[in-house]
Design an enzyme around this catalytic site. Sequence first.
Site, PDB file in Angstrom:
ATOM      1  N   GLU A  13     -19.422  -6.366  10.336  1.00  0.00           N
ATOM      2  CA  GLU A  13     -20.412  -5.642  11.121  1.00  0.00           C
ATOM      3  C   GLU A  13     -21.430  -6.572  11.789  1.00  0.00           C
ATOM      4  O   GLU A  13     -21.829  -6.350  12.941  1.00  0.00           O
ATOM      5  CB  GLU A  13     -21.137  -4.618  10.241  1.00  0.00           C
ATOM      6  CG  GLU A  13     -20.272  -3.469   9.773  1.00  0.00           C
ATOM      7  CD  GLU A  13     -19.505  -3.781   8.488  1.00  0.00           C
ATOM      8  OE1 GLU A  13     -18.780  -2.877   8.001  1.00  0.00           O
ATOM      9  OE2 GLU A  13     -19.625  -4.919   7.975  1.00  0.00           O
ATOM     10  N   ARG A  72     -25.597  -2.797   7.585  1.00  0.00           N
ATOM     11  CA  ARG A  72     -25.164  -4.140   7.212  1.00  0.00           C
ATOM     12  C   ARG A  72     -25.449  -5.165   8.314  1.00  0.00           C
ATOM     13  O   ARG A  72     -25.378  -6.361   8.076  1.00  0.00           O
ATOM     14  CB  ARG A  72     -23.667  -4.138   6.890  1.00  0.00           C
ATOM     15  CG  ARG A  72     -23.233  -3.022   5.959  1.00  0.00           C
ATOM     16  CD  ARG A  72     -21.815  -3.194   5.491  1.00  0.00           C
ATOM     17  NE  ARG A  72     -21.748  -4.132   4.398  1.00  0.00           N
ATOM     18  CZ  ARG A  72     -20.623  -4.670   3.947  1.00  0.00           C
ATOM     19  NH1 ARG A  72     -19.480  -4.391   4.525  1.00  0.00           N
ATOM     20  NH2 ARG A  72     -20.636  -5.495   2.940  1.00  0.00           N
ATOM     21  N   LYS A  89       0.849  -1.184   0.000  1.00  0.00           N
ATOM     22  CA  LYS A  89       0.000   0.000   0.000  1.00  0.00           C
ATOM     23  C   LYS A  89       0.888   1.239   0.000  1.00  0.00           C
ATOM     24  O   LYS A  89       1.844   1.337   0.771  1.00  0.00           O
ATOM     25  CB  LYS A  89      -0.888  -0.016   1.243  1.00  0.00           C
ATOM     26  CG  LYS A  89      -2.089   0.912   1.171  1.00  0.00           C
ATOM     27  CD  LYS A  89      -3.047   0.646   2.320  1.00  0.00           C
ATOM     28  CE  LYS A  89      -4.276   1.535   2.199  1.00  0.00           C
ATOM     29  NZ  LYS A  89      -5.236   1.289   3.292  1.00  0.00           N
TER      30      LYS A  89
END
Length: 624
Positions: free
Chosen positions: A371, A399, A284
């Site tokens: 979640e 969610r 990243k």
Amino acid sequence: MTLDSSSYPLLARATLPEQLRQLSPADLIPLCQEIRDYLLNSVSLSSGHLASGLGVVELTVALHYCYATPFDQLIWDVGHQAYPHKILTGRAQQLATIRQKDGLHPFPWRDESPYDVLSVGHAGTSISAALGLAVSAQLEASGRQVVCVVGDGALTAGMAFEAMNHAGALHPNLLVILNDNAMSISENVGGLKECLVRLLSGTIYSDLRSRSKQVLAKLPPIQSLLKRTEEHLKGMVLPSALFEALGFNYIGPVDGHDLPALLTTLNNMRRLQGPQLLHLLTQKGKGYPPAEEDPIRYHAVPKFNPKENTLPHAQPQQPITYSQLFGEWLCEVAATDKQLMAITPAMCEGSGMVRFAQEFPQQYFDVAIAEQHAVTFAAGLAIAGYRPVVAIYSTFLQRAYDQLIHDVALQRLPVLFAVDRSGIVGPDGPTHQGAFDLAYCRCIPNLLIMAPSDENECRQLLYTGYHYSGPAVVRYPRGQGTGASLYSLAPLPIGKGILRRQGQGIALLNFGTLLPAVLQTAEQLDATVVDMRFVKPLDDELILKMAATHHSLVTVEEGAILGGAGCGVVQLLSQHRRGVPVFTIGLPDHFIEQGSIAEMQATLELDASGLLRQIKRWLSSQPE
């Protein structure tokens, strides 16, 4: 920002995938450097997501080079990493407008480009959608290839594994690319791995494997031995067991920045049948040292000067943000209460929990992007006698709706939901606006719902919900508060609003942090203002009193009008047969686009001048 041929000679010739595919393989490595430079220079001027895109430049080039997009379909999970994809699909000149009002969407968006197959923004959705597309291609015998790119973080979402399990059963041609940027690549191991990757993705291995199984199919003991031997050999060198068990042929890991290796591997894998998983190791922030060293800070960046190799120092904010306020509240309560357990689905920094995680590690749980699990995990802690606090963004609580209903509210468990980013969130656009929490929570029995109007009220209502005997929700917005003074924590009386301004004729019932604009509007109308504080239960007595002493009521909330707090007021008055006219103000019945919070509030007439215009229009339309 201008894409001129003098600064970006290759990129200027490859702003669409069909142009990209006209370049020679030798041009692709310098092209990747140009894309990185353009991405860095554009995002530093506009702000936006940076480190994720820097990490997938080679992958993006390789995918559009090897696959006939948009006929072949490419899906990005979440979409933080899709800026290079936008650059190569005709949107390079517009990149500086990303996340701005009327600019490019912050994530892949179907209405924006035929190359954006799926509108995304939430993690873990790509494999399910890709499977549907792959099954369609199989049914139609179209020859269409389907590829999705999912990050190692997004792979923690249970939905991703549900989709992979289904794909293994259906066995369509589908390539899932696992973009793993949480690991570094060891050169000696990497070389061995890539040798194996080329072998395992090539036709020689595939044909040999297939033909040997056909020949030995009638000899069960030998076939069984062959299978066990193959699994043992692959298991020694490849982390493939999980994916193979789900029905995927695992290839990797491969260096996601080695463009020649990527091209070879993708071209080989195009010819393989059935579900395939390609495991890439990427870095990243690749190519920009500060982002490589600190990918968290460079994940989403403000405007900055890339030549300075640092982000601007954040100035101390006065007043502090609601997220910071929540984090301070957590620490204050946990200092004297060991029963508090704080839970976040991979939103430690965003939810203001860094200090808490450091000071109270035994009471802090980051469950990753999961979640549903976060909510039911909290239910388990509550059953065991603890007091869980789930810090979650409004858009992500959506969610876990079934878990909120079935595992918490139905069982009256004392779980506090600190719902951050409620209302308009700004540049992240329609996938992240916190528009629906009041509406989707109001209909759930046993749920206490609170909407503070300032920082002090937020602290007090968090404390109220924490000590409540059942499930509770406190919703608060993104960004800074009003600078309200903070007082010692004490529970507030449940379901009681307060009078903020006494006026006449019209009563404005405010739910949440639009109160400053509501008060300004009231000054122009000489209206009464009530800070309702509680959405459920409503302060029935106070509302009925306002209805009896005013000719009109106006409700104001930064949430969906349909099913929101205003609807609760209308229902209450209807039940008591009070005929006073009610005007409900909130978010309209459409998805809210990206733009700054102030811009979108002005566009939706939720700032002070907009509220005044709305109310005057409504009053003028009423019969005499």
